[in-house]
Design a protein around this motif. Sequence first.
Motif, PDB file in Angstrom:
ATOM      1  N   VAL A   1       0.842  -1.194   0.000  1.00 23.84           N
ATOM      2  CA  VAL A   1       0.000   0.000   0.000  1.00 23.84           C
ATOM      3  C   VAL A   1       0.876   1.241   0.000  1.00 23.84           C
ATOM      4  N   GLU A   2       1.942   1.211   0.793  1.00 27.13           N
ATOM      5  CA  GLU A   2       2.844   2.366   0.825  1.00 27.13           C
ATOM      6  C   GLU A   2       3.427   2.625  -0.554  1.00 27.13           C
ATOM      7  N   ALA A   3       3.768   1.543  -1.254  1.00 21.48           N
ATOM      8  CA  ALA A   3       4.328   1.698  -2.598  1.00 21.48           C
ATOM      9  C   ALA A   3       3.294   2.330  -3.527  1.00 21.48           C
ATOM     10  N   VAL A   4       2.050   1.889  -3.390  1.00 19.70           N
ATOM     11  CA  VAL A   4       0.985   2.458  -4.211  1.00 19.70           C
ATOM     12  C   VAL A   4       0.803   3.931  -3.868  1.00 19.70           C
ATOM     13  N   MET A   5       0.805   4.223  -2.588  1.00 19.14           N
ATOM     14  CA  MET A   5       0.567   5.596  -2.167  1.00 19.14           C
ATOM     15  C   MET A   5       1.661   6.533  -2.669  1.00 19.14           C
ATOM     16  N   ALA A   6       2.856   6.002  -2.759  1.00 19.37           N
ATOM     17  CA  ALA A   6       3.968   6.829  -3.217  1.00 19.37           C
ATOM     18  C   ALA A   6       3.785   7.215  -4.676  1.00 19.37           C
ATOM     19  N   SER A   7       2.941   6.462  -5.396  1.00 19.34           N
ATOM     20  CA  SER A   7       2.821   6.685  -6.839  1.00 19.34           C
ATOM     21  C   SER A   7       1.836   7.796  -7.180  1.00 19.34           C
ATOM     22  N   GLY A   8       1.064   8.282  -6.227  1.00 14.71           N
ATOM     23  CA  GLY A   8       0.146   9.369  -6.553  1.00 14.71           C
ATOM     24  C   GLY A   8      -0.768   9.692  -5.395  1.00 14.71           C
ATOM     25  N   GLY A   9      -1.153  10.927  -5.287  1.00 15.94           N
ATOM     26  CA  GLY A   9      -2.075  11.328  -4.231  1.00 15.94           C
ATOM     27  C   GLY A   9      -3.499  11.025  -4.635  1.00 15.94           C
ATOM     28  N   LYS A  10      -4.452  11.482  -3.818  1.00 17.68           N
ATOM     29  CA  LYS A  10      -5.837  11.098  -4.074  1.00 17.68           C
ATOM     30  C   LYS A  10      -6.407  11.754  -5.327  1.00 17.68           C
ATOM     31  N   ASN A  11      -5.862  12.907  -5.725  1.00 19.91           N
ATOM     32  CA  ASN A  11      -6.372  13.538  -6.948  1.00 19.91           C
ATOM     33  C   ASN A  11      -5.785  12.899  -8.199  1.00 19.91           C
ATOM     34  N   GLN A  12      -4.540  12.471  -8.079  1.00 16.50           N
ATOM     35  CA  GLN A  12      -3.929  11.758  -9.215  1.00 16.50           C
ATOM     36  C   GLN A  12      -4.480  10.338  -9.298  1.00 16.50           C
ATOM     37  N   GLY A  13      -4.733   9.744  -8.134  1.00 17.96           N
ATOM     38  CA  GLY A  13      -5.342   8.422  -8.094  1.00 17.96           C
ATOM     39  C   GLY A  13      -4.334   7.293  -8.056  1.00 17.96           C
ATOM     40  N   VAL A  14      -4.842   6.106  -7.751  1.00 15.04           N
ATOM     41  CA  VAL A  14      -4.010   4.906  -7.702  1.00 15.04           C
ATOM     42  C   VAL A  14      -4.751   3.782  -8.421  1.00 15.04           C
ATOM     43  N   ARG A  15      -3.981   2.818  -8.887  1.00 17.97           N
ATOM     44  CA  ARG A  15      -4.589   1.687  -9.587  1.00 17.97           C
ATOM     45  C   ARG A  15      -3.741   0.443  -9.366  1.00 17.97           C
ATOM     46  N   VAL A  16      -4.411  -0.667  -9.098  1.00 15.47           N
ATOM     47  CA  VAL A  16      -3.706  -1.944  -8.960  1.00 15.47           C
ATOM     48  C   VAL A  16      -4.421  -3.002  -9.797  1.00 15.47           C
ATOM     49  N   SER A  17      -3.724  -4.105 -10.023  1.00 20.72           N
ATOM     50  CA  SER A  17      -4.287  -5.218 -10.802  1.00 20.72           C
ATOM     51  C   SER A  17      -4.353  -6.471  -9.955  1.00 20.72           C
TER      52      SER A  17
ATOM     53  N   LEU B   1      -8.220   4.324   1.410  1.00 20.51           N
ATOM     54  CA  LEU B   1      -9.139   5.375   1.896  1.00 20.51           C
ATOM     55  C   LEU B   1      -8.783   5.813   3.316  1.00 20.51           C
ATOM     56  N   GLN B   2      -8.273   4.892   4.109  1.00 17.37           N
ATOM     57  CA  GLN B   2      -7.799   5.297   5.444  1.00 17.37           C
ATOM     58  C   GLN B   2      -6.620   6.244   5.293  1.00 17.37           C
ATOM     59  N   GLN B   3      -5.730   5.935   4.385  1.00  9.99           N
ATOM     60  CA  GLN B   3      -4.552   6.803   4.196  1.00  9.99           C
ATOM     61  C   GLN B   3      -4.941   8.153   3.612  1.00  9.99           C
ATOM     62  N   TRP B   4      -6.028   8.183   2.881  1.00  6.15           N
ATOM     63  CA  TRP B   4      -6.507   9.463   2.334  1.00  6.15           C
ATOM     64  C   TRP B   4      -7.427  10.195   3.328  1.00  6.15           C
ATOM     65  N   HIS B   5      -7.558   9.641   4.516  1.00  2.61           N
ATOM     66  CA  HIS B   5      -8.398  10.251   5.571  1.00  2.61           C
ATOM     67  C   HIS B   5      -9.851  10.380   5.122  1.00  2.61           C
ATOM     68  N   LEU B   6     -10.354   9.292   4.527  1.00  7.02           N
ATOM     69  CA  LEU B   6     -11.756   9.241   4.090  1.00  7.02           C
ATOM     70  C   LEU B   6     -12.452   8.018   4.698  1.00  7.02           C
ATOM     71  N   PRO B   7     -12.427   7.883   6.027  1.00  8.40           N
ATOM     72  CA  PRO B   7     -12.988   6.663   6.635  1.00  8.40           C
ATOM     73  C   PRO B   7     -14.493   6.542   6.438  1.00  8.40           C
ATOM     74  N   ASP B   8     -15.196   7.658   6.265  1.00 10.40           N
ATOM     75  CA  ASP B   8     -16.661   7.589   6.196  1.00 10.40           C
ATOM     76  C   ASP B   8     -17.175   6.902   4.928  1.00 10.40           C
ATOM     77  N   VAL B   9     -16.347   6.839   3.905  1.00  8.76           N
ATOM     78  CA  VAL B   9     -16.814   6.255   2.641  1.00  8.76           C
ATOM     79  C   VAL B   9     -16.346   4.803   2.469  1.00  8.76           C
ATOM     80  N   VAL B  10     -15.589   4.313   3.441  1.00  5.75           N
ATOM     81  CA  VAL B  10     -14.997   2.971   3.308  1.00  5.75           C
ATOM     82  C   VAL B  10     -16.066   1.895   3.144  1.00  5.75           C
TER      83      VAL B  10
END
Length: 148
Positions: free
Chosen positions: A13-29, A48-57
């Motif tokens: 997850v950390e590796a994914v997060m390093a690749s872009g913020g919430k506006n740029q987005g992330v994608r996995v396969s 979503l926890q890392q983006w501080h969006l727990p309410d939408v989880v």
Amino acid sequence: MTLETPVFTAHQVEAVMASGGKNQGVRVSFPPKPLAAPMSRMFVTDVLQQWHLPDVVQDADAVVTELVSNAAAASAAAGTDVTVGLRVEQGSLFIEVGDQTETLPVLRYPTLEDPRGWGLFLVASMSQRWGTRQQIGGKIIWSELACA
Ligand SMILES: Nc1ncnc2c1ncn2[C@@H]1O[C@H](COP(=O)(O)OP(=O)(O)OP(=O)(O)O)[C@@H](O)[C@H]1O
Ligand SMILES: [Mg+2]
């Protein structure tokens, strides 16, 4: 990033997060296996926890479960990967589930006689908007959830 292992680690997850913020987005396969749905839930929950969006989880987990289950089922014969993308834009979370098959989804209305069709019915009910975007060699089915 392609996940071959059934465990989605905090390190990944950390590796994914390093690749872009919430506006740029992330994608996995994910491989088109039954584990794709629980793995996608773990991914969505962690991001979503890392983006501080727990309410939408909770809603996001429900939507991604249905979309990934469908995509994995549609992709099983070909063995092609399913992708899960997350992006935030103007107070909305966009969940984008891609597969490399060209058959389009069909919104069914489940009945007692034919109970199939809960998945997209649920996605349509929960989403502000949802839809399908065709791409060369496949498609993306997306859902928009309010996350302000
Ligand atoms: N990614 C996809 N690729 C191809 N066809 C799809 C895809 N997603 C959905 N469909 C089609 O749309 C139909 C409706 O999907 P939906 O998730 O509502 O129902 P289901 O998967 O058949 O049953 P349930 O979700 O209730 O177990 C599916 O039966 C399938 O034919
Ligand atoms: Mg389904």
